[in-house]
Scaffold this motif. Sequence first.
Motif, short mmCIF file in Angstrom:
data_model
loop_
_atom_site.label_atom_id
_atom_site.label_comp_id
_atom_site.label_asym_id
_atom_site.label_seq_id
_atom_site.Cartn_x
_atom_site.Cartn_y
_atom_site.Cartn_z
N THR A 100 14.25 26.36 -11.75
CA THR A 100 15.51 27.12 -11.68
C THR A 100 16.09 27.33 -13.08
O THR A 100 16.61 28.41 -13.39
CB THR A 100 16.53 26.37 -10.79
OG1 THR A 100 15.88 26.06 -9.56
CG2 THR A 100 17.75 27.21 -10.51
N ASP B 224 12.93 32.46 -7.87
CA ASP B 224 12.93 31.01 -8.12
C ASP B 224 12.47 30.31 -6.84
O ASP B 224 13.14 30.37 -5.81
CB ASP B 224 14.34 30.56 -8.50
CG ASP B 224 14.43 29.06 -8.65
OD1 ASP B 224 13.45 28.43 -9.06
OD2 ASP B 224 15.51 28.50 -8.34
N ASN C 127 19.71 26.17 -5.83
CA ASN C 127 20.53 25.79 -6.99
C ASN C 127 20.85 26.93 -7.93
O ASN C 127 21.57 26.73 -8.91
CB ASN C 127 19.80 24.72 -7.82
CG ASN C 127 19.76 23.39 -7.11
OD1 ASN C 127 20.66 23.09 -6.33
ND2 ASN C 127 18.73 22.61 -7.35
N ASN D 198 14.60 29.04 -2.97
CA ASN D 198 14.50 27.61 -2.64
C ASN D 198 15.50 27.39 -1.49
O ASN D 198 16.65 27.02 -1.71
CB ASN D 198 14.86 26.76 -3.87
CG ASN D 198 14.60 25.28 -3.61
OD1 ASN D 198 14.38 24.88 -2.48
ND2 ASN D 198 14.63 24.49 -4.66
MG LIG Z 1 15.17 24.66 -8.41
#
Ligand SMILES: [Mg+2]
Length: 276
Positions: free
Chosen positions: A17, A115, A46, A41
């Motif tokens: 990330t 991500d 995040n 994710n």
């Molecule tokens: Mg991550």
Amino acid sequence: MGRVIGVIAIKGGVGKTTISSSLAASLANEHNRKVLLIDANYSAPNVGLHMDIVKPECTIHDVLYGKLTLYDAIHRKFNVDVVPGSYFYTKKINPLKLKQKVQEVKEKYDFIIIDSSPALNEEILSSICASEHLFVVTTPDYPTLACSLRAAKLAKNRGKPIDGIIINKSRMPDYELDLRDIEKAVEIPVLAKIPDDKTNIKALFERMPTSIYDKKSKFAKEISKLAGVLVGAPESVKWWQKWIFGVGKDAINRQVLKKSYYEKMFNSVVGGNKDE
Ligand SMILES: [Mg+2]
Ligand SMILES: Nc1ncnc2c1ncn2[C@@H]1O[C@H](COP(=O)(O)OP(=O)(O)OP(=O)(O)O)[C@@H](O)[C@H]1O
């Protein structure tokens, strides 16, 4: 036409990330490209924390659950269009719908950065299937390298060979696997070797991509080199650096990757003209 790049690893905490956010910010701010950053994710999203989106109104979860498009979930931050995730979503989503959702918006962007989750299930497959190019993030130690090998195999089996490895959080090179060991084990070129850099802790505290928080930091400089390759910019190495350190294998690999990206693009343009 947008390039869709997935940043993957089968291990948590290696820096996916952090790298995705800074790469997106660097492409948008240093190279003036239109960039979409997607948090894929789904279990532990995040991206919002790195991009100063604390309470997103609409998220990737809403997009994958219902009929919304990625446009409906965009939050504009640091000149990047960001689609964050939700920590609290309880309805069952279909991660494999990501590919179709990405295809719907692809033409509007120069780069789409995904991500990924490290979870070895349909979460990581979602990123692998939706991406055209994949980078694996690893730290320079045996346990993580073993996971990277697995990620590489998984992607290969899905017909998505990995473009390159990013070695992150290098701390004590004398006690770490070196770039050539890693390349030999995984049979994939190393594109960047990023040192452990405390600037990341400060940037995350301020909820900013490190490339924006301090573009002169060691971390940001390595990300900037990678972004440069993606846009086809020349990489400048100062004469005294060349003289003292020589040209690193990672720098050579980046040039090879750049050539392969832009040759393909050039050939498709030439091919297109021929057909007209
Ligand atoms: Mg991550
Ligand atoms: N080069 C680096 N130097 C120092 N700290 C780093 C570096 N890269 C990442 N970090 C830190 O490591 C932690 C984990 O990073 P990050 O969340 O990006 O990992 P991740 O691979 O996305 O994890 P997850 O699989 O849980 O999503 C963060 O605190 C981040 O600031």
